[in-house]
Design a protein around this motif. Sequence first.
Motif, PDB file in Angstrom:
ATOM      1  N   SER A   1      42.751  45.296  45.502  1.00 41.43           N
ATOM      2  CA  SER A   1      42.006  44.050  45.286  1.00 41.43           C
ATOM      3  C   SER A   1      41.823  43.247  46.573  1.00 41.43           C
ATOM      4  CB  SER A   1      42.724  43.193  44.240  1.00 41.43           C
ATOM      5  OG  SER A   1      42.019  42.010  44.015  1.00 41.43           O
ATOM      6  N   HIS A   2      42.889  43.162  47.405  1.00 36.69           N
ATOM      7  CA  HIS A   2      42.787  42.379  48.640  1.00 36.69           C
ATOM      8  C   HIS A   2      42.859  43.279  49.867  1.00 36.69           C
ATOM      9  CE1 HIS A   2      44.309  39.599  45.491  1.00 36.69           C
ATOM     10  NE2 HIS A   2      43.308  38.878  45.956  1.00 36.69           N
TER      11      HIS A   2
ATOM     12  N   ARG B   1      27.858  41.542  37.326  1.00 38.17           N
ATOM     13  CA  ARG B   1      29.296  41.608  37.021  1.00 38.17           C
ATOM     14  C   ARG B   1      30.045  40.396  37.569  1.00 38.17           C
ATOM     15  NH1 ARG B   1      34.444  42.999  38.642  1.00 38.17           N
ATOM     16  NH2 ARG B   1      33.664  42.297  40.650  1.00 38.17           N
TER      17      ARG B   1
ATOM     18  N   ARG C   1      35.137  32.554  35.143  1.00 35.75           N
ATOM     19  CA  ARG C   1      35.654  33.296  36.291  1.00 35.75           C
ATOM     20  C   ARG C   1      36.404  32.350  37.222  1.00 35.75           C
ATOM     21  NH1 ARG C   1      35.965  38.433  37.228  1.00 35.75           N
ATOM     22  NH2 ARG C   1      34.110  39.227  38.227  1.00 35.75           N
TER      23      ARG C   1
ATOM     24  N   ARG D   1      37.932  33.458  43.038  1.00 37.94           N
ATOM     25  CA  ARG D   1      37.666  34.676  43.833  1.00 37.94           C
ATOM     26  C   ARG D   1      36.179  35.028  43.855  1.00 37.94           C
ATOM     27  NH1 ARG D   1      40.344  39.725  45.076  1.00 37.94           N
ATOM     28  NH2 ARG D   1      38.973  40.677  46.624  1.00 37.94           N
ATOM     29  N   MET D   2      35.495  34.763  42.746  1.00 39.66           N
ATOM     30  CA  MET D   2      34.086  35.144  42.676  1.00 39.66           C
ATOM     31  C   MET D   2      33.202  34.300  43.593  1.00 39.66           C
ATOM     32  SD  MET D   2      33.714  37.898  41.126  1.00 39.66           S
ATOM     33  CE  MET D   2      35.253  38.292  41.915  1.00 39.66           C
TER      34      MET D   2
ATOM     35  N   ASP E   1      37.659  38.711  50.896  1.00 41.13           N
ATOM     36  CA  ASP E   1      38.974  38.055  50.899  1.00 41.13           C
ATOM     37  C   ASP E   1      39.975  38.773  51.826  1.00 41.13           C
ATOM     38  OD1 ASP E   1      40.222  35.809  49.991  1.00 41.13           O
ATOM     39  OD2 ASP E   1      41.010  36.683  48.151  1.00 41.13           O
TER      40      ASP E   1
ATOM     41  N   ARG F   1      54.543  40.072  35.298  1.00 41.59           N
ATOM     42  CA  ARG F   1      53.784  39.307  34.300  1.00 41.59           C
ATOM     43  C   ARG F   1      53.724  40.101  32.996  1.00 41.59           C
ATOM     44  NH1 ARG F   1      48.610  39.293  37.902  1.00 41.59           N
ATOM     45  NH2 ARG F   1      49.591  41.299  38.278  1.00 41.59           N
TER      46      ARG F   1
ATOM     47  N   HIS G   1      50.821  42.772  31.943  1.00 48.17           N
ATOM     48  CA  HIS G   1      50.179  43.378  33.109  1.00 48.17           C
ATOM     49  C   HIS G   1      50.850  44.714  33.424  1.00 48.17           C
ATOM     50  CE1 HIS G   1      47.237  42.794  36.239  1.00 48.17           C
ATOM     51  NE2 HIS G   1      47.056  41.544  35.859  1.00 48.17           N
TER      52      HIS G   1
ATOM     53  N   SER H   1      44.516  45.595  39.485  1.00 48.29           N
ATOM     54  CA  SER H   1      43.574  44.472  39.361  1.00 48.29           C
ATOM     55  C   SER H   1      42.186  44.945  38.922  1.00 48.29           C
ATOM     56  CB  SER H   1      43.441  43.785  40.727  1.00 48.29           C
ATOM     57  OG  SER H   1      42.280  42.988  40.754  1.00 48.29           O
TER      58      SER H   1
ATOM     59  N   SER I   1      43.666  33.750  39.043  1.00 43.48           N
ATOM     60  CA  SER I   1      43.032  34.636  38.065  1.00 43.48           C
ATOM     61  C   SER I   1      41.855  33.955  37.377  1.00 43.48           C
ATOM     62  CB  SER I   1      44.068  35.074  37.031  1.00 43.48           C
ATOM     63  OG  SER I   1      43.519  36.056  36.206  1.00 43.48           O
ATOM     64  N   ASP I   2      41.224  34.686  36.473  1.00 46.96           N
ATOM     65  CA  ASP I   2      40.127  34.132  35.666  1.00 46.96           C
ATOM     66  C   ASP I   2      40.733  33.673  34.338  1.00 46.96           C
ATOM     67  OD1 ASP I   2      38.298  35.325  37.594  1.00 46.96           O
ATOM     68  OD2 ASP I   2      38.618  37.219  36.553  1.00 46.96           O
TER      69      ASP I   2
HETATM   70  C1  EPS Z   1      42.185  39.878  38.932  1.00 45.87           C
HETATM   71  C2  EPS Z   1      42.529  38.655  39.515  1.00 45.87           C
HETATM   72  C3  EPS Z   1      41.514  37.834  40.221  1.00 45.87           C
HETATM   73  C4  EPS Z   1      40.143  38.163  39.677  1.00 45.87           C
HETATM   74  C5  EPS Z   1      39.968  39.668  39.873  1.00 45.87           C
HETATM   75  C6  EPS Z   1      40.812  40.383  38.895  1.00 45.87           C
HETATM   76  O1  EPS Z   1      41.459  38.155  41.600  1.00 45.87           O
HETATM   77  P1  EPS Z   1      42.294  37.315  42.668  1.00 45.87           P
HETATM   78  O2  EPS Z   1      43.723  37.693  42.409  1.00 45.87           O
HETATM   79  O3  EPS Z   1      41.840  37.740  44.025  1.00 45.87           O
HETATM   80  O4  EPS Z   1      41.974  35.897  42.403  1.00 45.87           O
HETATM   81  O5  EPS Z   1      39.144  37.413  40.312  1.00 45.87           O
HETATM   82  O6  EPS Z   1      38.651  40.048  39.674  1.00 45.87           O
HETATM   83  C7  EPS Z   1      37.947  40.363  40.799  1.00 45.87           C
HETATM   84  C8  EPS Z   1      38.358  40.179  42.027  1.00 45.87           C
HETATM   85  C9  EPS Z   1      36.648  40.942  40.489  1.00 45.87           C
HETATM   86  O7  EPS Z   1      35.915  41.302  41.413  1.00 45.87           O
HETATM   87  O8  EPS Z   1      36.336  41.059  39.283  1.00 45.87           O
HETATM   88  C10 EPS Z   1      43.210  40.710  38.316  1.00 45.87           C
HETATM   89  O9  EPS Z   1      44.408  40.467  38.520  1.00 45.87           O
HETATM   90  O10 EPS Z   1      42.866  41.680  37.574  1.00 45.87           O
END
Ligand code: EPS
Length: 390
Positions: free
Chosen positions: A9-10, A39, A45, A48-49, A80, A109, A112, A134, A340-341
């Motif tokens: 993710s990062h 998407r 959201r 992050r978006m 990011d 968590r 998760h 993620s 998160s979202d």
């Molecule tokens: C996500 C956590 C969040 C969401 C991510 C899915 O990211 P972050 O931890 O960077 O804030 O925004 O979704 C995306 C990055 C995406 O592109 O859809 C998670 O833990 O699943």
Amino acid sequence: MRYLTAGESHGPQLTTIIEGLPAGMSIIADDINKELARRQKGYGRGRRMQIEKDKVHITSGVRHGYTLGSPVALTVKNNDWKRWTDIMGQEPLSADEEGEVRRQVTRPRPGHADLNGALKYGHRDMRNVLERSSARETTVRVAAGAVAKKLLSLLDIEIACHVVEIGGIQAGPANYESITQLQEITEASSVRVFDRSVEKEMEQCIDKAKEEGDSIGGIVEVIVEGVPAGVGSYVHYDRKLDAKLASAIVSINAFKGAEIGIGFEAAKKPGSAVHDEITWTKEKGYFRKTNRLGGFEGGMTTGMPIIVRGVMKPIPTLYKPLQSVDIDTKEPFKASVERSDSCAVPAASVVAEHVVAWEVAKAIVEQFPSDRFDTLKKAIDEYRQSAKEF
Ligand code: EPS
């Protein structure tokens, strides 16, 4: 046809490699970018978006707008990553950096992948799990699905998605006149509903969850029109296309179930109110008067629209965390909080659309094997004609 994805993710980027696409199929980056942008949208959201502006780089398998028959490699950069280079770097840590790594995760968590992934791979820092588990990964699943969707559209097969429920609020029946109308209306909706009368109520429900540090889930639906009858198979369990769609849906992060057609409702009704009567006309060939079975009989398509639903649980990252255990001290602690979202159901409907597109395209390419797009198209057209006259 198959694809793999890679990327954290990062980390620096996400990657997919698609193998088995016919040569000579038209595809440009914009075909993929427009789906990536879809998407990223959706009420609920997180921050992050705003950071990411997903754009694909096609680095193999396409030349001058056409597939070559060689693997198609697609990458999407993570903006990011700039802020995470020391935390997510690939090089070994120096002795004085050991133990200094920021953002280690030791409090899993609930809901998760954190704890089970840590046990499986022996990770004491559960960031090693959550970065890959993620839903950021769905970016490149959509990229691969967008290529499949383009293949389908060139074969006159259209696909759309919409949200039917969020946090217990149900949208009214989607009585759309055409796939295009469904696409236009849901595209303009903040929560991707066809029934815009529930939009505000859904937004308020998402706002409430956010204020309370909670999250909410929902139900999404995907519709595919134009698939000829007989795609998939009844002869062996692992060739049934409806089973593959159910598997693809449940493989999306946070999805817990799938339904085809009226799905679980069928358990409550007699057979006469479930099965779809067969009819035939010269113009249309065979068709069903109703479509309660969602376009499937015996693991194969019926030629009626494919209708598949998926249920998404609320995202397990909560700002008001649930009770957990610290894996270092074994003491009870609140679970770790990651950004998160509060609701990703509208975005997840787009992911569902793309995983379904992939499975349908794959089934077609396997059933009408061809290294070339022009001969694939010819084979499908001939099959459609023969099915009509059969
Ligand atoms: C996500 C956590 C969040 C969401 C991510 C899915 O990211 P972050 O931890 O960077 O804030 O925004 O979704 C995306 C990055 C995406 O592109 O859809 C998670 O833990 O699943």
